[in-house]
Design an enzyme around this catalytic site. Structure first.
Site, short mmCIF file in Angstrom:
data_model
loop_
_atom_site.label_atom_id
_atom_site.label_comp_id
_atom_site.label_asym_id
_atom_site.label_seq_id
_atom_site.Cartn_x
_atom_site.Cartn_y
_atom_site.Cartn_z
NE ARG A 161 -11.99 -45.67 3.78
CZ ARG A 161 -11.20 -46.33 4.64
NH1 ARG A 161 -11.72 -46.86 5.74
NH2 ARG A 161 -9.91 -46.44 4.40
CE LYS A 166 -4.53 -44.71 9.31
NZ LYS A 166 -5.90 -44.10 9.31
CB THR A 167 -4.13 -46.97 2.38
OG1 THR A 167 -4.44 -47.67 3.59
CG2 THR A 167 -3.71 -47.97 1.32
CB THR A 220 -7.26 -46.64 13.93
OG1 THR A 220 -7.40 -48.00 14.37
CG2 THR A 220 -7.48 -46.58 12.42
CG ASP A 278 -4.45 -50.69 7.25
OD1 ASP A 278 -4.17 -49.78 8.07
OD2 ASP A 278 -5.56 -50.78 6.71
#
Length: 351
Positions: free
Chosen positions: A229, A76-77, A170, A121
């Site tokens: 990740r 997302k980032t 999230t 975020d």
């Protein structure tokens, strides 16, 4: 001026430089893709965003406010950074917990330039007073600011440049409806397939200048919880094993040995995942057990349990959420080598 400026609540990143996150760099080598063409996976999200970005650029307007939801570690980032890169604008980053007072938000929005992509975020954790201020900023591109105190206090509206707010979460269900409804673009991230993660691993391996066999990349991808990740983290550790205990090439044998050493099984479950399932079975008779009680029993925070461990365990079919609490499934008993009513066997590892 440096390409990245750090302040108490904010990172400022120029659109022509990569955003270096702690989990995505290795000795200065950024593993984050910088363009939509480099971004692998999430095809529907990527295709839609390209249309929206190209349309905004052709009209000479800022991109509409963008809401990104999905589990952690899916990009997302990175996608927010890519949107800024594609638009050729400044990128500012913060997180909702860092915005403690309205003046924190004012300090950021009063310094933005036209078209800036402002990324928040964990936007579900915004305080109500900051949310209220953000509504006006998103719709009218103005800030309400109170001058004076007591009876002499008055509200002044300060105009700000048009900008694009990108909110990531999230926990989409906990975002206030008035805030969510102000986003013109809403996109959901899904877990990646092993094939998509294998491509990501190969790309990252090339950037890290390490050779990896195709079967080794696919095995690492299968054990990466559907998350880039995690895949990049596993790749770095396998690179270490290959360098010290192999010939510098990541082979399937190196990966199998490394995963066993790291206590990661073929499903991508780590020791804590198995501890959670084992705790439900051994301490609570297989469930149901409340989330808070379960978190305490394994020595983990409730947020980490709900945000990181549970979604993947549920997706894999090892755990169920019921109105009464968490319940271990028959598949969890099979994974641990246990039978209902018998928890004395040692499950061991699958590699």
């Amino acid at each position: 001026m440096n390409s990245i400026e750090d302040s108490e609540n904010l990172h400022i990143v120029r659109a022509d430089t990569p955003f270096f996150g702690d989990n995505d760099t290795d000795n200065g080598v950024s593993l984050r893709p910088k363009t939509l063409n480099e971004f692998l996976g999430q095809e529907n999200v990527k295709k839609n965003l390209k249309v929206f970005v190209d349309a905004a650029k052709s009209r000479g307007e800022p991109l509409d406010h963008l809401f990104l939801m999905g589990p952690p570690g899916l990009g997302k980032t990175t996608l927010a950074q890519i949107a800024a890169n594609e638009l050729g604008v400044e990128f500012k980053v913060t997180s909702a917990p860092a915005l403690e007072k309205p003046k924190d938000l004012v300090g950021i929005l009063s310094t933005i330039t036209e078209g800036t992509v402002f990324f928040i975020d964990e936007i579900h954790r915004l305080k109500h007073t900051i949310e209220e201020m953000l509504y006006i900023a998103m719709e009218d591109y103005e800030l309400d600011w109170i001058i004076g105190q007591g009876a002499a206090a008055r509200t002044v509206r300060v105009p700000i440049p048009r900008f694009t707010l990108v909110g990531a979460t999230t926990k989409a269900g906990t975002v206030a409806s008035p805030l969510r409804s102000r986003f013109g673009i809403i996109q959901r991230f899904e877990y990646y397939t092993p094939e998509e993660l294998a491509l990501i691993i190969k790309r990252s391996a090339k950037l890290l200048e390490v050779a990896v066999n195709d079967d080794a990349a696919l095995l690492m991808a299968t054990c990466s919880r559907g998350t880039p990740r995690v895949a990049n983290r596993v790749l770095r550790r396998m690179r270490d094993f290959a360098q010290i205990e192999g010939q510098g090439i990541i082979t399937k044998e190196i990966v199998m040995n490394g995963l066993d050493r790291l206590e990661i099984d073929q499903y991508g479950l780590e020791r804590y995942d198995r501890e959670i399932l084992k705790s439900i079975i051994e301490k609570f008779g297989g469930g149901p057990v409340g989330a808070e009680t379960l978190a305490i029993s394994v020595g983990e925070s409730l947020d980490t349990l709900e945000d990181y461990y549970e979604p993947y365990l549920i997706q894999c079919g090892f755990l169920q959420r019921t109105p009464k609490g968490r319940v271990a499934t028959p598949k969890a008993y099979e994974l641990l080598g246990l039978k209902a009513g018998n928890t004395d066997e040692n499950p061991g590892f699958l590699f």
